[in-house]
Design a protein around this motif. Structure first.
Motif, PDB file in Angstrom:
ATOM      1  N   HIS A  26      39.139  47.522  33.901  1.00 34.25           N
ATOM      2  CA  HIS A  26      38.695  46.170  33.573  1.00 34.25           C
ATOM      3  C   HIS A  26      39.411  45.146  34.453  1.00 34.25           C
ATOM      4  O   HIS A  26      38.784  44.239  35.005  1.00 34.25           O
ATOM      5  CB  HIS A  26      38.964  45.880  32.092  1.00 34.25           C
ATOM      6  CG  HIS A  26      38.556  44.518  31.669  1.00 34.25           C
ATOM      7  ND1 HIS A  26      37.254  44.189  31.355  1.00 34.25           N
ATOM      8  CD2 HIS A  26      39.268  43.367  31.517  1.00 34.25           C
ATOM      9  CE1 HIS A  26      37.183  42.913  31.033  1.00 34.25           C
ATOM     10  NE2 HIS A  26      38.394  42.382  31.110  1.00 34.25           N
ATOM     11  N   GLU A  27      40.705  45.302  34.594  1.00 33.56           N
ATOM     12  CA  GLU A  27      41.503  44.399  35.416  1.00 33.56           C
ATOM     13  C   GLU A  27      41.077  44.463  36.884  1.00 33.56           C
ATOM     14  O   GLU A  27      40.914  43.430  37.549  1.00 33.56           O
ATOM     15  CB  GLU A  27      42.990  44.746  35.289  1.00 33.56           C
ATOM     16  CG  GLU A  27      43.932  43.786  35.985  1.00 33.56           C
ATOM     17  CD  GLU A  27      43.952  42.394  35.377  1.00 33.56           C
ATOM     18  OE1 GLU A  27      44.209  41.433  36.136  1.00 33.56           O
ATOM     19  OE2 GLU A  27      43.718  42.243  34.168  1.00 33.56           O
ATOM     20  N   ALA A  28      40.880  45.691  37.387  1.00 30.82           N
ATOM     21  CA  ALA A  28      40.469  45.874  38.786  1.00 30.82           C
ATOM     22  C   ALA A  28      39.088  45.277  39.036  1.00 30.82           C
ATOM     23  O   ALA A  28      38.855  44.623  40.056  1.00 30.82           O
ATOM     24  CB  ALA A  28      40.481  47.362  39.144  1.00 30.82           C
ATOM     25  N   LEU A  29      38.171  45.483  38.106  1.00 26.97           N
ATOM     26  CA  LEU A  29      36.822  44.934  38.232  1.00 26.97           C
ATOM     27  C   LEU A  29      36.849  43.407  38.199  1.00 26.97           C
ATOM     28  O   LEU A  29      36.196  42.751  39.017  1.00 26.97           O
ATOM     29  CB  LEU A  29      35.937  45.474  37.100  1.00 26.97           C
ATOM     30  CG  LEU A  29      34.467  45.044  37.115  1.00 26.97           C
ATOM     31  CD1 LEU A  29      33.788  45.510  38.393  1.00 26.97           C
ATOM     32  CD2 LEU A  29      33.744  45.585  35.893  1.00 26.97           C
ATOM     33  N   HIS A  30      37.635  42.865  37.266  1.00 24.48           N
ATOM     34  CA  HIS A  30      37.772  41.416  37.161  1.00 24.48           C
ATOM     35  C   HIS A  30      38.339  40.836  38.460  1.00 24.48           C
ATOM     36  O   HIS A  30      37.829  39.841  38.976  1.00 24.48           O
ATOM     37  CB  HIS A  30      38.688  41.072  35.985  1.00 24.48           C
ATOM     38  CG  HIS A  30      38.898  39.600  35.805  1.00 24.48           C
ATOM     39  ND1 HIS A  30      37.998  38.783  35.162  1.00 24.48           N
ATOM     40  CD2 HIS A  30      39.911  38.786  36.205  1.00 24.48           C
ATOM     41  CE1 HIS A  30      38.446  37.548  35.169  1.00 24.48           C
ATOM     42  NE2 HIS A  30      39.600  37.510  35.786  1.00 24.48           N
ATOM     43  N   GLU A  31      39.363  41.481  38.991  1.00 27.73           N
ATOM     44  CA  GLU A  31      40.001  41.027  40.229  1.00 27.73           C
ATOM     45  C   GLU A  31      39.022  41.102  41.413  1.00 27.73           C
ATOM     46  O   GLU A  31      38.916  40.164  42.202  1.00 27.73           O
ATOM     47  CB  GLU A  31      41.244  41.881  40.519  1.00 27.73           C
ATOM     48  CG  GLU A  31      42.085  41.413  41.681  1.00 27.73           C
ATOM     49  CD  GLU A  31      42.791  40.089  41.435  1.00 27.73           C
ATOM     50  OE1 GLU A  31      43.044  39.364  42.412  1.00 27.73           O
ATOM     51  OE2 GLU A  31      43.089  39.773  40.268  1.00 27.73           O
ATOM     52  N   ALA A  32      38.296  42.226  41.511  1.00 33.36           N
ATOM     53  CA  ALA A  32      37.339  42.400  42.606  1.00 33.36           C
ATOM     54  C   ALA A  32      36.204  41.378  42.515  1.00 33.36           C
ATOM     55  O   ALA A  32      35.786  40.808  43.527  1.00 33.36           O
ATOM     56  CB  ALA A  32      36.769  43.819  42.583  1.00 33.36           C
ATOM     57  N   LEU A  33      35.712  41.137  41.309  1.00 33.95           N
ATOM     58  CA  LEU A  33      34.639  40.160  41.109  1.00 33.95           C
ATOM     59  C   LEU A  33      35.121  38.753  41.459  1.00 33.95           C
ATOM     60  O   LEU A  33      34.424  37.998  42.140  1.00 33.95           O
ATOM     61  CB  LEU A  33      34.161  40.215  39.655  1.00 33.95           C
ATOM     62  CG  LEU A  33      32.949  39.362  39.290  1.00 33.95           C
ATOM     63  CD1 LEU A  33      31.740  39.760  40.126  1.00 33.95           C
ATOM     64  CD2 LEU A  33      32.629  39.494  37.805  1.00 33.95           C
ATOM     65  N   HIS A  34      36.319  38.415  41.010  1.00 31.99           N
ATOM     66  CA  HIS A  34      36.904  37.114  41.317  1.00 31.99           C
ATOM     67  C   HIS A  34      37.052  36.937  42.820  1.00 31.99           C
ATOM     68  O   HIS A  34      36.710  35.880  43.378  1.00 31.99           O
ATOM     69  CB  HIS A  34      38.274  36.988  40.623  1.00 31.99           C
ATOM     70  CG  HIS A  34      38.908  35.656  40.815  1.00 31.99           C
ATOM     71  ND1 HIS A  34      39.792  35.389  41.831  1.00 31.99           N
ATOM     72  CD2 HIS A  34      38.782  34.499  40.113  1.00 31.99           C
ATOM     73  CE1 HIS A  34      40.183  34.124  41.756  1.00 31.99           C
ATOM     74  NE2 HIS A  34      39.595  33.565  40.725  1.00 31.99           N
ATOM     75  N   GLU A  35      37.542  37.974  43.485  1.00 34.95           N
ATOM     76  CA  GLU A  35      37.721  37.928  44.940  1.00 34.95           C
ATOM     77  C   GLU A  35      36.382  37.773  45.664  1.00 34.95           C
ATOM     78  O   GLU A  35      36.247  36.977  46.588  1.00 34.95           O
ATOM     79  CB  GLU A  35      38.427  39.205  45.406  1.00 34.95           C
ATOM     80  CG  GLU A  35      38.793  39.232  46.882  1.00 34.95           C
ATOM     81  CD  GLU A  35      39.893  38.254  47.250  1.00 34.95           C
ATOM     82  OE1 GLU A  35      39.925  37.830  48.420  1.00 34.95           O
ATOM     83  OE2 GLU A  35      40.716  37.908  46.392  1.00 34.95           O
ATOM     84  N   ALA A  36      35.384  38.539  45.219  1.00 30.27           N
ATOM     85  CA  ALA A  36      34.053  38.482  45.841  1.00 30.27           C
ATOM     86  C   ALA A  36      33.416  37.103  45.655  1.00 30.27           C
ATOM     87  O   ALA A  36      32.833  36.548  46.591  1.00 30.27           O
ATOM     88  CB  ALA A  36      33.154  39.566  45.257  1.00 30.27           C
ATOM     89  N   LEU A  37      33.536  36.559  44.444  1.00 32.29           N
ATOM     90  CA  LEU A  37      32.972  35.227  44.180  1.00 32.29           C
ATOM     91  C   LEU A  37      33.690  34.156  44.997  1.00 32.29           C
ATOM     92  O   LEU A  37      33.056  33.254  45.546  1.00 32.29           O
ATOM     93  CB  LEU A  37      33.056  34.893  42.689  1.00 32.29           C
ATOM     94  CG  LEU A  37      32.048  35.615  41.798  1.00 32.29           C
ATOM     95  CD1 LEU A  37      32.358  35.348  40.330  1.00 32.29           C
ATOM     96  CD2 LEU A  37      30.625  35.202  42.114  1.00 32.29           C
ATOM     97  N   HIS A  38      35.008  34.268  45.068  1.00 32.22           N
ATOM     98  CA  HIS A  38      35.794  33.321  45.848  1.00 32.22           C
ATOM     99  C   HIS A  38      35.384  33.382  47.316  1.00 32.22           C
ATOM    100  O   HIS A  38      35.182  32.347  47.967  1.00 32.22           O
ATOM    101  CB  HIS A  38      37.289  33.640  45.699  1.00 32.22           C
ATOM    102  CG  HIS A  38      38.174  32.733  46.484  1.00 32.22           C
ATOM    103  ND1 HIS A  38      38.543  31.478  46.052  1.00 32.22           N
ATOM    104  CD2 HIS A  38      38.757  32.889  47.704  1.00 32.22           C
ATOM    105  CE1 HIS A  38      39.308  30.903  46.966  1.00 32.22           C
ATOM    106  NE2 HIS A  38      39.464  31.737  47.965  1.00 32.22           N
ATOM    107  N   GLU A  39      35.242  34.583  47.849  1.00 37.12           N
ATOM    108  CA  GLU A  39      34.854  34.772  49.249  1.00 37.12           C
ATOM    109  C   GLU A  39      33.452  34.228  49.515  1.00 37.12           C
ATOM    110  O   GLU A  39      33.207  33.545  50.509  1.00 37.12           O
ATOM    111  CB  GLU A  39      34.920  36.256  49.611  1.00 37.12           C
ATOM    112  CG  GLU A  39      34.664  36.573  51.072  1.00 37.12           C
ATOM    113  CD  GLU A  39      35.743  36.039  52.003  1.00 37.12           C
ATOM    114  OE1 GLU A  39      35.412  35.734  53.172  1.00 37.12           O
ATOM    115  OE2 GLU A  39      36.904  35.916  51.581  1.00 37.12           O
ATOM    116  N   ALA A  40      32.524  34.538  48.593  1.00 35.62           N
ATOM    117  CA  ALA A  40      31.145  34.065  48.746  1.00 35.62           C
ATOM    118  C   ALA A  40      31.072  32.544  48.696  1.00 35.62           C
ATOM    119  O   ALA A  40      30.366  31.915  49.485  1.00 35.62           O
ATOM    120  CB  ALA A  40      30.261  34.675  47.659  1.00 35.62           C
TER     121      ALA A  40
END
Length: 101
Positions: A26-40
């Motif tokens: 859950h933490e890894a998914l949240h972090e990856a999603l946050h990173e992807a959204l930030h990058e986008a």
């Protein structure tokens, strides 16, 4: 009793491992999603700002070139007309005849 204790310990370890794995995923998914959204978002904002800057620069250069060309043509025409009138007095017919020759 030994077997029951062993099973209870096994079950507790299994649940703890399952919970820890679930939490980590859950933490890894949240972090990856946050990173992807930030990058986008960063990429989209960069694209929009670049496009707006490019458009504004193009518009400013076009306007400056138009003004400079207009001023240069106006000055050249003014100078030519002044020169023609100066050389031939106020006789416009002679000035235009001279300009055409």
């Amino acid at each position: 009793m030994h077997k029951a204790l062993h099973e209870a310990l096994h079950k507790a370890l299994h649940e703890a491992l399952h919970k820890a794995l679930h939490e980590a995923l859950h933490e890894a998914l949240h972090e990856a999603l946050h990173e992807a959204l930030h990058e986008a978002l960063h990429e989209a904002l960069h694209e929009v700002l670049y496009e707006a800057l490019h458009e504004a620069l193009h518009e400013a250069l076009h306007e400056a070139l138009h003004k400079a060309l207009h001023k240069a043509l106006h000055e050249a025409l003014h100078e030519a007309l002044h020169e023609a009138l100066h050389c031939h007095g106020t006789d416009l017919t002679r000035c235009y005849d001279s300009a055409l020759l």
